[in-house]
Design an enzyme around this catalytic site. Structure first.
Site, PDB file in Angstrom:
ATOM      1  N   LEU A   1       0.815  -1.210   0.000  1.00 29.81           N
ATOM      2  CA  LEU A   1       0.000   0.000   0.000  1.00 29.81           C
ATOM      3  C   LEU A   1       0.846   1.256   0.000  1.00 29.81           C
ATOM      4  CD1 LEU A   1      -2.738  -0.972   2.618  1.00 29.81           C
ATOM      5  CD2 LEU A   1      -2.986  -0.898   0.137  1.00 29.81           C
ATOM      6  N   GLY A   2       2.009   1.184   0.630  1.00 28.71           N
ATOM      7  CA  GLY A   2       2.859   2.365   0.720  1.00 28.71           C
ATOM      8  C   GLY A   2       4.109   2.070   1.500  1.00 28.71           C
ATOM      9  N   GLN A   3       4.923   3.111   1.638  1.00 31.43           N
ATOM     10  CA  GLN A   3       6.197   2.955   2.332  1.00 31.43           C
ATOM     11  C   GLN A   3       6.472   4.201   3.138  1.00 31.43           C
ATOM     12  OE1 GLN A   3       9.428   1.811  -0.161  1.00 31.43           O
ATOM     13  NE2 GLN A   3      10.961   1.886   1.458  1.00 31.43           N
ATOM     14  N   GLY A   4       6.753   4.023   4.432  1.00 34.07           N
ATOM     15  CA  GLY A   4       7.105   5.134   5.295  1.00 34.07           C
ATOM     16  C   GLY A   4       8.573   5.087   5.663  1.00 34.07           C
ATOM     17  N   GLY A   5       8.961   5.973   6.545  1.00 31.54           N
ATOM     18  CA  GLY A   5      10.359   6.035   6.940  1.00 31.54           C
ATOM     19  C   GLY A   5      10.815   4.835   7.730  1.00 31.54           C
ATOM     20  N   PHE A   6       9.871   4.039   8.253  1.00 36.50           N
ATOM     21  CA  PHE A   6      10.250   2.936   9.133  1.00 36.50           C
ATOM     22  C   PHE A   6       9.788   1.584   8.607  1.00 36.50           C
ATOM     23  CE2 PHE A   6       9.683   6.742  11.768  1.00 36.50           C
ATOM     24  CZ  PHE A   6      10.989   6.890  12.203  1.00 36.50           C
ATOM     25  N   GLY A   7       9.358   1.510   7.365  1.00 39.31           N
ATOM     26  CA  GLY A   7       8.994   0.214   6.831  1.00 39.31           C
ATOM     27  C   GLY A   7       7.883   0.291   5.812  1.00 39.31           C
TER      28      GLY A   7
ATOM     29  N   LYS B   1       1.498  -3.026   8.914  1.00 35.20           N
ATOM     30  CA  LYS B   1       2.684  -2.166   8.906  1.00 35.20           C
ATOM     31  C   LYS B   1       3.868  -2.977   9.449  1.00 35.20           C
ATOM     32  CE  LYS B   1       4.218   2.357  10.643  1.00 35.20           C
ATOM     33  NZ  LYS B   1       3.796   3.531  11.446  1.00 35.20           N
TER      34      LYS B   1
ATOM     35  N   ASP C   1       3.362  14.921  14.071  1.00 31.99           N
ATOM     36  CA  ASP C   1       3.643  14.648  12.665  1.00 31.99           C
ATOM     37  C   ASP C   1       2.354  14.610  11.848  1.00 31.99           C
ATOM     38  OD1 ASP C   1       5.362  14.252  10.541  1.00 31.99           O
ATOM     39  OD2 ASP C   1       5.370  12.082  10.741  1.00 31.99           O
TER      40      ASP C   1
END
Length: 835
Positions: free
Chosen positions: A523-529, A545, A642
């Site tokens: 679905l997506g990618q953040g700074g931590f995974g 996640k 954030d």
């Protein structure tokens, strides 16, 4: 010399002629006098050029001529008043003038009076002027006093500053009367005015029968109109003295707004935005069959949302005529099936009294007609007063009106989706009891119920045993295998978590749910995974996640998110369903949001079309309510730190849910702000005091909310402006437009419908208040929510936003510190990197 002497003599007639012309042409064009009538097709125009008075035909095919007032703009022409509506002229030879007795009259070609203002006292000198409010005023020129005005004799239109109402002593009414048809301005069968009841209400009558009503006036709005808010700065006012009148004001000079009663008996609010060529219906009194007066008869309640049938009897009542009711004719209403105890007591000469009557609570209701105002000052005293009065069969306690009571038949009740009032219906005690239907049912139900309970206890015991085993396993993994010193801050965070608060998922379950974390489900990618879509064996969709094992801050964010969000429950916060900790795997499981994050929709040129203004306003308000819960209403006072578009998720109905609490901080009960040695977050959304000094508070989130609001309104990313030499950021760009009085240019063209423009500009105003440079100047989120809902109508003037030069970067995060070892000091190294 002779020529020189003749020049002044020759000039005198010219000067006289010029002066006479000047006198004629300088006469105001908004006035009619006995010497200056208007002849068809002539007209006069109000001083501000808003309205025009003249002759017109209601349709292309009509030969009838009428004298009327309409909006002067040809593209927005709408007739709002007609003089000779019931006696049309049949040719174009008509005249409007001042008669010898001082009245304003309409004459036909034979100079016969077809309409007159009918002022009883004769005047020797009078004139009639068309004001810029649309009011035609006849004045006595000797003293300037108004002796007649069209606002006191309305047609079908209700204009700003006009008053409609009823004199209490004489019963004389000033009310709207519909046209007979859209092409025939003669008096129709529908009228609209104020009914001077114990609590005044607005009514529409079909002849002499009620056709629609507004519900009681509470001092600000009619509570039977859920949509009645002060939109577009239109403010309603009720005066209840010798007469009861309702009026309203409209302050926006760049657009037009008025109310009209249609030939079908529907009161509508019509709006025309600047530059628009057509009128739009902003509000209509009749949205469904339930808005018709008494649709379901006495003691019947109408609910259009529930579908067919729309009418149901109140609890404790049955249809009066079952045959008619089944055919969809509900006008006969319902009758009580159990006699009230107070009636039995009143009709009885003795004997034992039964149990006291009670009240059934109905929420979000349009209260019945003919309410009586009581002196009771609280909900409890209102209830007690009604209970002690046998003729009182219902009551409601509403802020602004206090206690309302009803006797006799309850008519015109409707169930609303929102707003309305809590209505309490008096019923016999037997109607409130919850009893088993028969002893046979009890005899059968007891053994079946006992067996069911025994099975449930056994299954629960098995499940709890498994959960205890998994809990012990997770604790062992967290404390023994993760390689973190229990004396470090991370260990302290772990000790604060009640591990049994969240359901445990096995890694195997999640691997199956995501097809072994297939990239297709990403679905997506953040700074931590990475975040994956999954489907449990039960069929429930989930978002998984999976924190990267290589992330230095992954464990800290993971534990912080578990600690924070596991204690939160709000419809505008994403729900954490569980977690998984096995070996190096650290996984969070959330409810699945089918429309992904806000930025994926808002900044996509195709998908953004899904977000009309109403949906965008709903998202802004929803995020505001979510923040209010975090700051004020939850058990923990939480600063998100954030908040941004990528951390706002959208459900299937595009309702917003705040997510990603990995950087959130919990405050103590009396704590207002805190400092941090390590600044984390996303530049552009970070408040200046946090980005520069590491100082954060509720006002830090307010700043982020303001940036997010401006992005939603403009449809543009804050980063879009980073290389703009003049504005540097979206708030600065908005501020520049604000100071130049061109803020309308900020509005996303896909939501630039003029009918919403004033509301959108109000939201921008609120956004600028949120991004002010100094935290003390920013409103709290509770104040912002009130501003958005217009409970706070007047907004303060914003100060300029923070001026922070941004060198093409998007986020700050600590990428140097290894969270698997304790820091020996408070010094941290921060770098700027993309997120």
């Amino acid at each position: 010399m002779e020529r020189a002497r003749l020049m002044p003599l020759v000039s005198i007639p010219v000067i006289i002629f010029y002066c006479s012309c000047t006198i004629v042409f300088c006469t105001p064009i908004d006035t009619i006098t006995s010497t200056q009538p208007i002849n068809d097709p002539e007209a006069i125009v109000s001083n501000g050029a808003t309205f025009k008075l003249g002759f017109f035909s209601p349709s292309v095919n009509s030969t009838n001529r009428y004298v009327g007032i309409w909006y002067n703009d040809a593209s927005a022409q709408a007739v709002v008043w007609v003089a000779n509506r019931d006696i049309p002229l049949n040719d174009s030879s008509g005249t409007m003038t001042i008669s010898k007795d001082g009245n304003l009259v309409v004459l036909d070609g034979q100079k016969k009076i077809v309409w007159s203002s009918d002022v009883p006292n004769s005047l020797t000198n009078s004139s009639c002027q068309l004001s810029d409010s649309g009011n035609l005023i006849l004045r006595d020129d000797s003293n300037g006093k108004a002796i007649w005005q069209s606002f006191e004799h309305p047609s079908d239109s209700f204009l700003p500053e006009m008053k409609i109402g009823t004199e209490k002593l004489t019963g004389k009414k000033s009310q709207l009367t519909s046209w007979k048809s859209p092409s025939d301005p003669s008096s129709g069968r529908f009228t609209c005015g104020v009914n001077p009841l114990n609590i005044p209400e607005a009514y529409i009558w079909n002849g002499s029968d009620p056709y629609w009503r507004s519900g009681p006036w509470n001092g600000q709005v009619f509570i039977g109109i859920p949509d009645m808010v002060a939109v577009y700065y239109s403010r309603f006012q009720m005066v209840d003295d010798t007469s009861v009148t309702i009026s309203y004001s409209y302050d926006n000079k760049s657009s037009l707004l008025y109310h009209a009663l249609t030939s079908d008996g529907i009161l509508t609010q019509r709006y025309r935005g600047e530059g628009k060529e057509t009128w739009e219906t902003m509000w209509s009194a009749k949205k469904s069959e339930c808005d018709e007066y008494g649709k379901c008869g006495p003691f019947g309640s109408c609910n259009f949302v529930q579908g067919s049938p729309i009418c149901t009897c109140l609890h404790g009542f049955n249809p009066n005529d079952m045959e008619e009711w089944s055919r969809g004719n509900w006008t006969s209403g319902c009758v009580r099936r159990s006699q009230l105890q107070c009636e039995i007591n009143n009709n009885s000469t003795g004997g034992e009294k039964g149990k006291e009557d009670g009240f059934l609570k109905l929420t979000t209701m349009k209260v019945p007609a003919f309410a009586k105002l009581s002196t009771a000052y609280s909900d409890d005293t209102c209830k007690s007063e009604c209970l002690n009065n046998c003729s009182c069969i219902a009551y409601a306690y509403y802020s602004g009106l206090a206690c309302m009571e009803w006797s006799g038949d309850l008519i015109d009740i409707q169930k609303f989706a929102y707003a309305g009032a809590d209505l309490y219906i008096r019923v016999a005690y037997s109607e409130l009891e919850k009893k088993r239907s028969s002893k046979l049912v009890i005899k059968i139900a007891v053994p079946i119920g006992s067996l069911t309970i025994a099975i449930c206890i056994y299954l629960s015991w098995r499940w709890m045993a498994r959960q205890r085993g998994m809990k012990n396993k997770r604790e062992k993994i967290l404390f023994e295998r993760r390689g973190v010193d229990p004396n470090c801050s991370n260990g302290e965070n772990l000790n604060q978590i009640k591990l049994e608060d969240l359901p445990l998922f096995s890694f195997e379950e999640l691997a199956i749910a995501t097809d072994n974390f297939d990239v297709v489900n990403k679905l997506g990618q953040g700074g931590f995974g990475l975040v994956y879509k999954g489907k449990l064996l039960s069929g429930q969709d989930i978002a998984v996640k999976r924190l990267s094992s290589s992330s230095g801050q992954g464990l800290e964010q993971f534990m912080n998110e578990v600690r924070v969000i596991s204690k939160l429950q709000h419809r505008n916060l994403v729900r954490l369903l569980g977690c998984c900790v096995e070996g190096e795997e650290k996984i969070l499981i959330y409810e699945y949001m089918p429309n992904k994050s806000l930025d994926a929709v808002l900044f996509d040129p195709i998908k953004k079309k899904l977000l009309d203004w109403r949906k965008r306003a709903n998202i802004i308000e929803g995020v505001g309510r979510g923040l209010l819960y975090l700051h004020r209403d939850s058990r923990l006072k939480i600063i998100h730190r954030d908040l941004k578009t990528s951390n706002v998720l959208l459900d299937e109905n595009l309702n917003p849910k705040i997510s990603d609490f990995g950087m959130a901080k919990i405050f103590g009960g009396n704590q207002d702000q805190a400092n941090t040695g390590r600044v984390v977050g996303t530049l552009g959304y970070m408040a200046p005091e946090y980005a520069m000094e590491g100082r954060f508070s509720e006002k830090s989130d307010v700043f982020s909310f303001g940036v997010l609001l401006l992005e939603i309104v403009s449809g543009q990313k804050n980063t879009t402006f980073y290389h703009d030499e003049e504005s540097l950021s979206l708030p600065r760009f908005a501020w520049k437009l604000w100071k130049e009085d061109m803020i309308v240019k900020l509005i996303d063209p896909t939501t630039s419908d003029p009918c919403f423009q004033v509301e959108i500009l109000r939201y921008i105003h609120i956004g600028l208040l949120c991004v002010q440079e100094f935290a003390t100047n920013r409103p709290t989120i509770s104040t912002i929510v009130l501003m958005l809902s217009r409970e706070i109508a007047d907004l303060p003037t914003p100060e300029q936003p923070a001026f922070t030069e941004i060198q093409g970067v998007s986020s700050i995060q600590n990428s140097q510190q290894n969270q698997r070892s304790c820091s020996a000091n408070n010094v941290t190294v921060t770098t700027i990197a993309g997120r």
